[in-house]
Motif scaffolding. Sequence first.
Motif, PDB file in Angstrom:
ATOM      1  N   ASP A   7       0.843  -1.191   0.000  1.00  0.00           N
ATOM      2  CA  ASP A   7       0.000   0.000   0.000  1.00  0.00           C
ATOM      3  C   ASP A   7       0.885   1.251   0.000  1.00  0.00           C
ATOM      4  OD1 ASP A   7      -2.233  -1.561   0.062  1.00  0.00           O
ATOM      5  OD2 ASP A   7      -2.357  -1.566   2.257  1.00  0.00           O
ATOM      6  N   VAL A   8       0.546   2.159  -0.846  1.00  0.00           N
ATOM      7  CA  VAL A   8       1.304   3.407  -0.956  1.00  0.00           C
ATOM      8  C   VAL A   8       0.418   4.545  -0.465  1.00  0.00           C
ATOM      9  CG1 VAL A   8       2.512   4.974  -2.504  1.00  0.00           C
ATOM     10  CG2 VAL A   8       2.592   2.522  -2.911  1.00  0.00           C
ATOM     11  N   THR A   9       0.905   5.289   0.504  1.00  0.00           N
ATOM     12  CA  THR A   9       0.152   6.441   1.052  1.00  0.00           C
ATOM     13  C   THR A   9       0.965   7.702   0.825  1.00  0.00           C
ATOM     14  OG1 THR A   9       1.130   6.106   3.231  1.00  0.00           O
ATOM     15  CG2 THR A   9      -1.008   5.055   2.803  1.00  0.00           C
ATOM     16  N   MET A  10       0.254   8.738   0.512  1.00  0.00           N
ATOM     17  CA  MET A  10       0.918  10.028   0.305  1.00  0.00           C
ATOM     18  C   MET A  10       1.168  10.688   1.665  1.00  0.00           C
ATOM     19  SD  MET A  10      -0.431  13.356  -1.797  1.00  0.00           S
ATOM     20  CE  MET A  10      -0.387  12.444  -3.331  1.00  0.00           C
ATOM     21  N   PRO A  11       2.371  11.119   1.927  1.00  0.00           N
ATOM     22  CA  PRO A  11       2.637  11.783   3.210  1.00  0.00           C
ATOM     23  C   PRO A  11       1.886  13.109   3.299  1.00  0.00           C
ATOM     24  CG  PRO A  11       4.520  11.995   1.747  1.00  0.00           C
ATOM     25  CD  PRO A  11       3.576  11.047   1.076  1.00  0.00           C
ATOM     26  N   ALA A  12       1.579  13.493   4.518  1.00  0.00           N
ATOM     27  CA  ALA A  12       0.851  14.741   4.742  1.00  0.00           C
ATOM     28  C   ALA A  12       1.703  15.925   4.312  1.00  0.00           C
ATOM     29  CB  ALA A  12       0.474  14.870   6.213  1.00  0.00           C
ATOM     30  N   TRP A  85      -0.963  18.593  13.230  1.00  0.00           N
ATOM     31  CA  TRP A  85       0.074  17.967  12.416  1.00  0.00           C
ATOM     32  C   TRP A  85       0.617  16.747  13.135  1.00  0.00           C
ATOM     33  CZ3 TRP A  85       5.833  18.960  11.755  1.00  0.00           C
ATOM     34  CH2 TRP A  85       6.287  18.371  10.568  1.00  0.00           C
ATOM     35  N   ASN A  86       0.645  15.630  12.438  1.00  0.00           N
ATOM     36  CA  ASN A  86       0.958  14.362  13.099  1.00  0.00           C
ATOM     37  C   ASN A  86       2.420  14.258  13.527  1.00  0.00           C
ATOM     38  OD1 ASN A  86       2.014  14.253  10.566  1.00  0.00           O
ATOM     39  ND2 ASN A  86       1.107  12.304   9.991  1.00  0.00           N
ATOM     40  N   GLN A  87       3.297  15.098  12.990  1.00  0.00           N
ATOM     41  CA  GLN A  87       4.696  15.054  13.385  1.00  0.00           C
ATOM     42  C   GLN A  87       5.023  16.018  14.526  1.00  0.00           C
ATOM     43  OE1 GLN A  87       6.727  12.813  12.148  1.00  0.00           O
ATOM     44  NE2 GLN A  87       5.135  12.045  10.754  1.00  0.00           N
ATOM     45  N   GLY A  88       4.075  16.848  14.907  1.00  0.00           N
ATOM     46  CA  GLY A  88       4.329  17.826  15.961  1.00  0.00           C
ATOM     47  C   GLY A  88       4.162  17.212  17.348  1.00  0.00           C
TER      48      GLY A  88
END
Length: 869
Positions: A7-12, A85-88
């Motif tokens: 599965d390929v997902t586009m990063p946010a 934001w998921n990286q914050g």
Amino acid sequence: SCSRAKDVTMPAKLPMNFFSTRSPVIDLFRGQLDYADQLRQNSEIVLYFFYAPWCGQSIAAREEIERVASRLSDQVLFVAVNCWWNQGKCRKQKHFFYFPVIYLYHQSFGPIEYKGPMSAVYIEKFVRRVMTPLLYISSRSKLLDFLSNYEPGVVGFFEFNASPQPPGYLTFFTSALHSLKKDYLGTIRFGVVTDKRVAEEISLVHSGSVYLHRHANTSLIYPKDILNFTAENICKWALENREMLIRWLRPHGGKSLLLNNELKKGPALLIFIPYNPLAEIHPLLDEITKVALEYHKCNKSQAAEPDLQHVGDCDSPAFDSSVADADVKFPDPFPIAKSPCCNTVVLPQWHSISRTHNVCELCVNQTLGVKPNKVHVPHCNFLEIEAALDSFYLQEHTFFQIISNTIECSNFLSFYSPFSYYTACCRTVNRHFLSFISSEKTIFQTPKVAFSSHGKKDSTQFSVPHIEDRNCFFPDLNISSTNITGLSCRTNKTLNLYLLDSNLFWIYAERLGASRSTHLKEFAAIVDLKEEVHYVLDQNQSLVGPALENFIKNFSVLYSPLKRHLVADPSVHVHEEQVVTEVTTSTFHQTVFLSAKNVLLLYYAQWCGFCASLNHIFIQLARLLPPDSFTVARIDVTRNDLPWEFMTDRLPTILFFPHHRKEQSVKFPEDFSVNLPNLLKFILYHSSLSPSEPCTKECLHKESVLQQGHISHLEREIQKLRSEINALHQAHDQLEAQLSEARREEQRLQQQKHTLEKQHKTLQLHSEQLQTTYDQKNRELLEMAEKLQELADASENLLKENTLLKILVASRGGKLQSKDETKEPLQSEQTLAEDNDISFSTGIAALGEKRTDNIDTIETEHSSGNRTE
């Protein structure tokens, strides 16, 4: 073998600035929560605005936050954090269920969450309260202004003679912040007094004392001997004992039970006023507060208080016996050392058919027999009130009389103190007039007063009437009161008072019956959820104190003269040729009850899909029934209120009202399908029933005539339907012919369209060729123009060269003449001519080499001339 593709997902996408770079708000759009905490260490007041970039409410609140920051950025640090934001770090550490979220920090205290309206004025008001949670009270006038506010007030007395702060001051300061944290509305105001003389006005003597002011009940002093002096305990004590005469309601706009929970408490008076939290004065709010104070002022002895009259709290400890005795001289038989606190008790009726009540006022007093030291605490606490009530109910049979024309007062000794006793005064009141009691004179004013002693013999000389009754015995006491004074304690229809900001919640006022076209957004309504009614104050009257008082009094009487308000559908327009009559609240009685016809009424709603499917059935039914005997109508229950006896909890509902017994409406059975035959049978069956007696021959004849009339009417309707069917067939044939003609016309237009498209393509090709030719000719013209310009430049150069040659020839001619006079040999002249030719050719070559033919000609002519000479 082929492996399954992963599965390929586009990063946010990377977050971007939510606030402008020129905004005073620091935007941490990558969720740098650690950096936000680092900023908080260097600031005293910090506001955190946690948002999600996609959230509509966050986007709407962004402008409001910027407005507040532009005004307070020099005192408060505003930090916005992207918590989506998921990286914050904010997303990883915080788990919010909604956005936006506002947190405030006061140094190390916090977070204090703000849950109020996302409006700049409300946010700024809350931030300013966090900035200054304590109000400094420096004089007696400021103390009176502080205590006269409708919000509960807590005052702390601290003497600043120690360094850096007196003991307990920081605890009291933190308790004010705790109250803002627990109640975001900020309904409790905290003040601090440093002057001992000002503190004595409210009986605060020792530094570190805390005083809770209440208008209608006894004010309290924080019991240090019972509770530890901590910020949490002070805040909890103030919140549990505060007095809420008026409460603000601020629905947040989402699903909640706020209004439901408040309306379930009892009848509610909802007052909508335009409110600006940052305004310094609120005249309308002050007037409403005055009405609320009068309404809840059950103890009317406040007027006898000389010092804090306009504060309106007679139960305050500031009312000292020595001060009272200086202004009012009581007779010796009634020595009172302290003004009591009182409660009203209504005894049950003597019998179920009885229409009388015994109203008793229960008070706690202190005798002057053995005078103890001066007391600086409230006169009666909850323990004393509880003991007084116990003693009263033990002696209740003493006052239990069928009819009593006199006031009976009794004293009960206190079980806790030999210096206190309880006083109860009772009088029989007719239930019809109980709600019309306007002041203490109505109950207790009587020419004869009988005092009886219970629980203590030979104590008549020490019997004390109720404190509210002193005007009956002491005319010098001029107690100013209005008809609404203490009404909340003299009626079973007590109202809870609520305020709403009409700038934010006017939609609720419109649902209650407010006019949408009004420019002044002021509105008042009483909602009684238990009785399922509500009343509206006439909007032609201005929202002032007297109008509110009359509104409350008219509601409080036993048989209220107020007219129940019913919301009608304003969008209904009556048409002349309307098959099904649309009924509204205003036309319900006229169409249903006052009509001499049989009425079939459909209850429906706009959102009800099954209700809409019945429209064609009711239209057919209305056309079949004779219009002079039957009315087919419907009413939208979501846009119209109905009398309670005709309300329904199921849609659609069909009711039939016979013309001779409208009060005996019949409901269409729910187990029958709603179709035309069933409705006709239902209507004919119930319309033909006689009201009471059996049908006679005359009745049967009338019924047969009526049935024949129905049959003839149905036959006429059938003939009309047949003629309509024939007309529809003819119209169908005409429509078919028109459709075939339209198809032929469409084919012709298609052919024309194709022809025009071909012509358009040909013209487009010609246009392209012409454009190419035009471009080519344009280039040629440009080249010719360049050549002509070159020729013009060359011609100009030749003219200049010609002029120069003429000058040289003239100069050489002069020299030759001079040489002839000296008779030089001809050979030398020829040599000179050759030299001139060489110089001329050199000059011409230096000026230009493009026109060599002209230069050669000029040289030839010049040589021939020299030879001639």
